[in-house]
Write an enzyme that holds these catalytic residues in place. Structure first.
Site, PDB file in Angstrom:
ATOM      1  N   GLU A  70       0.668  -1.207   0.015  1.00 13.11           N
ATOM      2  CA  GLU A  70       0.005  -0.042  -0.003  1.00 13.11           C
ATOM      3  C   GLU A  70       0.716   1.354   0.140  1.00 13.11           C
ATOM      4  O   GLU A  70       0.443   2.177  -0.469  1.00 13.11           O
ATOM      5  CB  GLU A  70      -0.812  -0.049   1.141  1.00 13.11           C
ATOM      6  CG  GLU A  70      -2.099  -1.039   1.056  1.00 13.11           C
ATOM      7  CD  GLU A  70      -1.972  -2.468   1.222  1.00 13.11           C
ATOM      8  OE1 GLU A  70      -0.588  -2.708   1.684  1.00 13.11           O
ATOM      9  OE2 GLU A  70      -2.819  -3.039   0.687  1.00 13.11           O
ATOM     10  N   HIS A 139     -10.414  -6.031   9.013  1.00 10.21           N
ATOM     11  CA  HIS A 139     -10.648  -5.763   7.360  1.00 10.21           C
ATOM     12  C   HIS A 139     -12.077  -5.072   7.768  1.00 10.21           C
ATOM     13  O   HIS A 139     -12.782  -5.112   6.768  1.00 10.21           O
ATOM     14  CB  HIS A 139     -10.899  -7.080   6.682  1.00 10.21           C
ATOM     15  CG  HIS A 139      -9.416  -7.798   6.648  1.00 10.21           C
ATOM     16  ND1 HIS A 139      -8.824  -8.365   7.628  1.00 10.21           N
ATOM     17  CD2 HIS A 139      -8.553  -7.699   5.566  1.00 10.21           C
ATOM     18  CE1 HIS A 139      -7.714  -8.925   6.954  1.00 10.21           C
ATOM     19  NE2 HIS A 139      -7.574  -8.539   5.728  1.00 10.21           N
TER      20      HIS A 139
END
Lengths: 337, 444
Positions: A70, A139
Site C-alpha cells: 500500500e 478488515h
C-alpha cells in the site's frame, strides 16, 4: 434536492460496483491522464469485483496491477499526480491505509502547501471500509475520521450507486487529494445511475427524505439503514428527515443546520466508533451554531461500539448500529422530548 | 465629579432580581443620600430604592417593567463623593458585591433559623424538588432552570419565566411543550420585537449593557396592582409546582370550640379565632419540635424559631406575612399584631422582612363559608394548617345524646418525608387539648 437524480435525466439501474466501473470507463475515455492501479484490479477484476472485465476495454496501461504494498501504491500515485497524471489508487481494504499513511498524510496532503502551491496532488484514493462481511477486526473498520482530521485531504463517502459514480468523477476533477471511502456491503446494492459523464459535486449534502419531527444525519451504509428506519418511523407517525452529507470534508454543514433548525431534534448515525468520531464533529458544529437555540432535545449520536469489530456474526452485527437501533433512538428523541 | 452606579438592592435573603416599578426622579434631578429615587418590586413586595449619595441623577438605564438582577445598575448618579467612595463601587458595577450598598435595609430573612427564607417562596439547598439537574445551590437552580435551548428561547419570546414551568422531560429538564402549555399568557405586543436584542427606542449601548440581566416581563402589567398580582401569580405557581412534587397528606380533625367560645369575649380579651388557632398551632409545634422542620437531603432539620405564615387574600394576590413565635405572645398582643399585619398586607405596605421566617402556614377559609380544606405545603415547611368555618354543628356525645356544639374542622397537611400519619394525629390531639382548655392558650 431530495432526488439528486433529476427527473428527465437518463438513468440506468446498476450496482454500486458497476457504477464505479462506469465512472472509471467514462474518466479513462475522456482524459488520457487518468489511470487506476491497485492489488488485483486488472485480470482478477478487483477483490470485490469493482473493475470486473474493465481491463478488456481499457488495457493494462490504464488499469494496472501492483505489488502488495500500500505504501508503494499510494507513493506511486502521489508521484504520478505531481507529474501531471490523474491517478486513482485502490486500497483493497481501507484498513490497509495504515500501511500507506505516511504517503497519505505526510506527502499527498502536504506537498502542495510545503512547495508553496507550486504543485498540486490530484490523487484519488479509493478504499472500501465497514463491517458486516465477516472479515473481522483488521478488515472491517470505518476510518473516515483519520482522513477527515488531516488538513489537505478531502473525504467523500458515497452511499448510493449514483453517488459512487458521481463523487468519483468529481474527485478526479479536484486538484487536491480526495479519499473516496466506499462500503463493502454497498457494492452489490443497485439503484438508478445517471448515464454518461454525471458528477456529484463535492461539498453538497443530499437530503434523502424530508420530515418535520427529527433530522437523521447518516454516512455510508448507515444512510440506507436510516432510510429503512425512517419508513418504519413514518408508519409509527414519526416523520424524519434523512441527510447524507456525502462529502465529509468539506462538509455541507449549512444543509444540516437548516434541517436541524427546522426539526429541533437530531440523531447522528455512523458505523465508526463513537469516541471522536466524525459525528462528534457534526454535533460540535450544531452546538456552536445558531441552530443550538432551536434544539428541542439533546444532540444524540448512534455509533459503533468502541471495540474492534468481532468476527462472530451476531457480535459483529451488535457492534454497529442497525435499523432497529435507529428506530429506537429516533423514537426516544421524539417521544421523550 | 464621577458617575456612580445606583444598583438593584437586595431586599431579602432570597431576592435575586427586582422589577422596576417607577422612577421617582428624572434625569437631571438632584438627589440626597437616603432619598427615594425609584420604586422596585420583588416577588412579593414593592420597595423604594434610596440614593446612597448626594448628587444628580445623571442616567436611567432600567425602564419600567425591566427585570434587573440584584447588584446590576438601574441608573447612575453624578456625585462629588467619588473621592471618598471611589473604588468601593467598582465591584458593584461588575456585579461582584450585590447588595453591598443596598440603600434599603436588607430583609432579616435569616430569621427562623436561617434555613427558611420568604414565607411561601423559600427553598433551601437540597430542598428544591424541581432541580432534577442535580444543581447544588437552590439559587442557581432557580436562576437557571434546566431546559432545552428551544424551550428557553420560546420562554423568552413569550415572557414565560422558566422557573415557573413544570418540567416533564427526562432528568427534570423543561421541554418545549412544557413552556408551550405554561406559556398560554400571550405577549402583550409584537412578540417578535421582544426577541430583538435592542428595542428600537433605546440606545443600543444601553440595551447591550443591561441585556444579560434582563428577564421576561410579567404579563399584563398595565397598572401597578395588576402587575403586582401577575408577579404574585407567577410566584404562587412556581411555589405550588414545587409543592406538587412533595409527598404530602392531610389529616382532618373536628375541634370542639364551645368551651373556648364561652371565655373568648371575657378571658381571651375578644381575640380573633385566627389568633387563637395560630397560637394553638404554634404551641403545638413547640411541643412537637420534630414537626417544626424542613426536609433536607440528610433528613429532617429542626428549626429553632417558630414562624406562622398567615395566608392573606390581598389585592395584589396571595401574601403570607409571618408571625414570629406566636406561642410566646399574649393573645391580645397577638390578635392586635395579626390585625396590623393583615392591614399591611391588604394595603400593600408589607416589607420583605415581614414575609420571611415562616416554618408553617395557617390558612383560614372558614370566614368565606368553607367547611374544610387542605392547604398545600409551602416548601420547605413540613406542615400547613387549614381552618374551616367555626359554626354550631350537631354533635353526638359519648352517652348517646346529641346537641349543638361550636366546632371547626382543621386540616393538617404534612410532608410525609418528615413525619407520618400518627405524628399528624398526635399533633392534632395536642391542638384539640389546647382548645379544650383555654387556660393553656391564655398562658404565655
Amino acid at each position: 434536492m431530495v432526488d439528486e437524480v433529476v427527473e428527465g435525466t437518463e438513468t440506468k439501474v446498476m450496482t454500486y460496483a458497476e457504477a464505479i466501473r462506469d465512472a472509471l470507463r467514462v474518466a479513462i475515455a475522456e482524459d488520457d491522464r487518468v489511470f487506476m492501479m491497485g492489488e488485483d484490479v486488472g485480470i482478477y477484476g478487483g477483490a470485490f469485483g469493482v473493475t470486473g472485465e474493465l481491463i478488456n476495454e481499457v488495457g493494462t496501461e490504464r488499469l494496472r496491477d501492483t505489488t502488495i504494498s500500500e505504501l508503494g501504491i499510494v507513493g506511486a500515485g502521489v508521484g504520478a499526480a505531481i507529474t501531471g497524471m490523474r491517478p486513482i489508487v485502490e486500497l483493497q481494504f481501507s484498513d490497509f491505509s495504515a500501511q500507506a499513511m505516511d504517503q497519505i498524510a505526510n506527502q499527498a496532503a502536504k506537498i502542495h502547501f510545503m512547495l508553496g502551491g507550486a504543485v498540486n496532488v490530484p490523487l484519488v484514493i479509493r478504499a472500501p471500509g465497514g463491517s458486516g462481511t465477516g472479515a473481522a477486526a483488521q478488515h472491517s473498520q470505518s476510518l473516515e475520521t483519520w482522513f477527515v482530521h488531516i488538513p489537505g485531504l478531502k473525504v467523500v463517502m458515497p452511499a448510493t450507486p449514483d453517488d459512487a459514480k458521481g463523487l468519483l468523477l468529481a474527485a478526479l476533477d479536484d486538484p487536491n487529494p480526495v479519499v473516496v471511502l466506499e462500503h463493502k456491503l454497498l457494492y452489490k446494492t443497485s439503484g438508478d445511475v445517471r448515464v454518461g459523464d454525471a458528477r456529484t459535486p463535492l461539498g453538497v449534502a443530499a437530503i434523502r427524505r424530508e420530515g418535520k419531527d427529527l433530522t437523521i444525519v447518516a454516512t455510508g451504509v448507515m444512510v440506507s439503514r436510516a432510510m429503512e428506519a425512517a419508513e418504519q418511523l413514518a408508519a409509527a407517525g414519526v416523520d424524519a428527515t434523512v441527510i447524507d452529507p456525502r462529502t465529509l470534508k468539506p462538509l455541507d454543514s449549512k444543509t444540516i443546520l437548516a434541517s436541524v433548525t427546522a426539526t429541533g431534534r437530531v440523531l447522528l448515525v455512523q458505523e465508526a466508533a463513537g469516541t471522536l468520531g466524525f459525528m462528534s464533529e457534526v454535533a460540535a458544529i450544531i452546538a456552536e451554531s445558531e441552530t443550538f437555540a432551536h434544539l428541542r432535545a439533546p444532540v444524540r449520536r448512534l455509533s459503533g461500539l468502541d471495540i474492534p469489530i468481532p468476527y462472530a456474526p451476531k457480535l459483529e452485527r451488535a457492534a454497529v448500529p442497525q435499523v432497529e437501533d435507529i428506530v429506537a433512538a429516533a423514537t426516544a428523541l421524539v417521544t421523550e422530548w | 465629579m464621577a458617575e456612580l452606579s445606583l444598583t438593584m438592592p437586595k431586599m431579602s435573603m432570597t431576592m435575586e432580581e427586582g422589577t422596576m416599578v417607577a422612577w421617582l426622579k428624572s434625569v437631571g434631578d438632584p438627589v440626597k443620600s437616603g432619598e427615594p429615587v425609584a420604586e422596585v418590586a420583588t416577588d412579593k413586595v414593592d420597595m423604594e430604592v434610596e440614593s446612597p449619595y448626594d448628587g444628580v441623577l445623571s442616567r436611567i438605564v432600567a425602564d419600567i417593567d425591566d427585570v434587573i438582577k440584584v447588584g446590576e445598575p438601574i441608573g447612575y448618579i453624578t456625585s462629588d463623593s467619588d473621592d471618598l467612595l471611589g473604588g468601593l463601587f467598582d465591584g458593584a458595577d461588575s456585579g461582584q458585591t450585590p447588595g453591598g450598598q443596598a440603600p434599603a435595609a436588607a430583609g432579616p430573612g435569616a430569621a427562623g433559623g436561617g434555613a427558611v427564607g420568604d414565607g411561601g417562596a423559600a427553598s433551601t439547598p437540597g430542598q428544591d424538588p424541581v432541580g432534577g439537574d442535580g444543581s447544588t445551590a437552590s439559587s442557581t437552580a432557580s436562576d437557571w432552570p434546566a431546559a432545552v435551548p428551544l424551550a428557553r428561547s420560546i420562554a423568552s419570546d413569550r415572557g414565560v419565566e422558566l422557573s415557573s414551568v413544570a418540567p416533564t422531560g427526562p432528568g427534570g429538564i423543561i421541554r418545549v411543550q412544557d413552556v408551550e402549555s405554561a406559556g398560554a399568557v400571550p405577549s402583550r405586543a409584537e412578540p417578535a420585537a421582544s426577541a430583538q436584542p435592542s428595542a428600537p427606542s433605546q440606545p443600543s449601548a444601553r440595551s447591550q449593557q443591561s441585556a444579560p440581566s434582563r428577564a421576561p416581563k410579567a404579563a399584563g402589567a398595565t397598572d401597578p396592582v395588576a402587575a403586582r398580582r401577575a408577579r404574585t401569580r407567577l410566584l404562587v405557581a412556581r411555589t405550588m409546582t414545587v409543592s406538587a412534587s412533595i409527598p404530602q397528606f392531610t389529616a382532618y380533625r373536628q375541634f370542639d370550640l364551645s368551651v373556648l367560645a364561652g371565655v373568648r369575649k371575657s378571658g381571651l380579651g375578644g381575640a380573633s379565632w385566627t389568633a387563637i388557632l395560630v397560637k394553638a398551632q404554634a404551641i403545638a409545634l413547640s411541643r412537637h419540635p420534630e414537626l417544626n422542620a424542613v426536609w433536607t437531603e440528610d433528613g429532617p432539620e429542626r428549626m429553632e424559631e417558630i414562624g406562622i405564615a398567615l395566608a392573606v387574600d390581598s389585592p395584589s394576590g396571595l401574601l403570607a406575612p409571618v408571625i414570629r413565635n406566636p406561642q410566646s405572645e399574649t393573645l391580645p398582643n397577638l390578635s392586635a399584631g395579626i390585625a396590623q399585619l393583615v392591614d399591611s398586607a391588604l394595603s400593600g405596605s408589607i416589607t420583605a422582612g415581614q414575609l420571611s421566617g415562616g416554618t408553617s402556614v395557617f390558612s383560614n377559609l372558614g370566614g368565606m363559608g368553607v367547611d374544610h380544606f387542605n392547604a398545600l405545603l409551602t416548601p420547605p415547611h413540613a406542615t400547613a394548617l387549614s381552618a374551616g368555618s367555626v359554626a354550631q354543628r350537631v354533635v353526638a356525645t359519648a352517652d348517646g345524646a346529641f346537641g349543638p356544639r361550636l366546632t371547626c374542622t382543621v386540616g393538617l397537611t404534612m410532608d410525609h418525608r418528615v413525619a407520618d400519619g400518627a405524628d399528624a394525629a398526635r399533633y392534632l390531639q395536642t391542638i384539640s387539648d389546647l382548645v379544650a382548655s383555654p387556660d393553656s392558650i391564655l398562658a404565655v
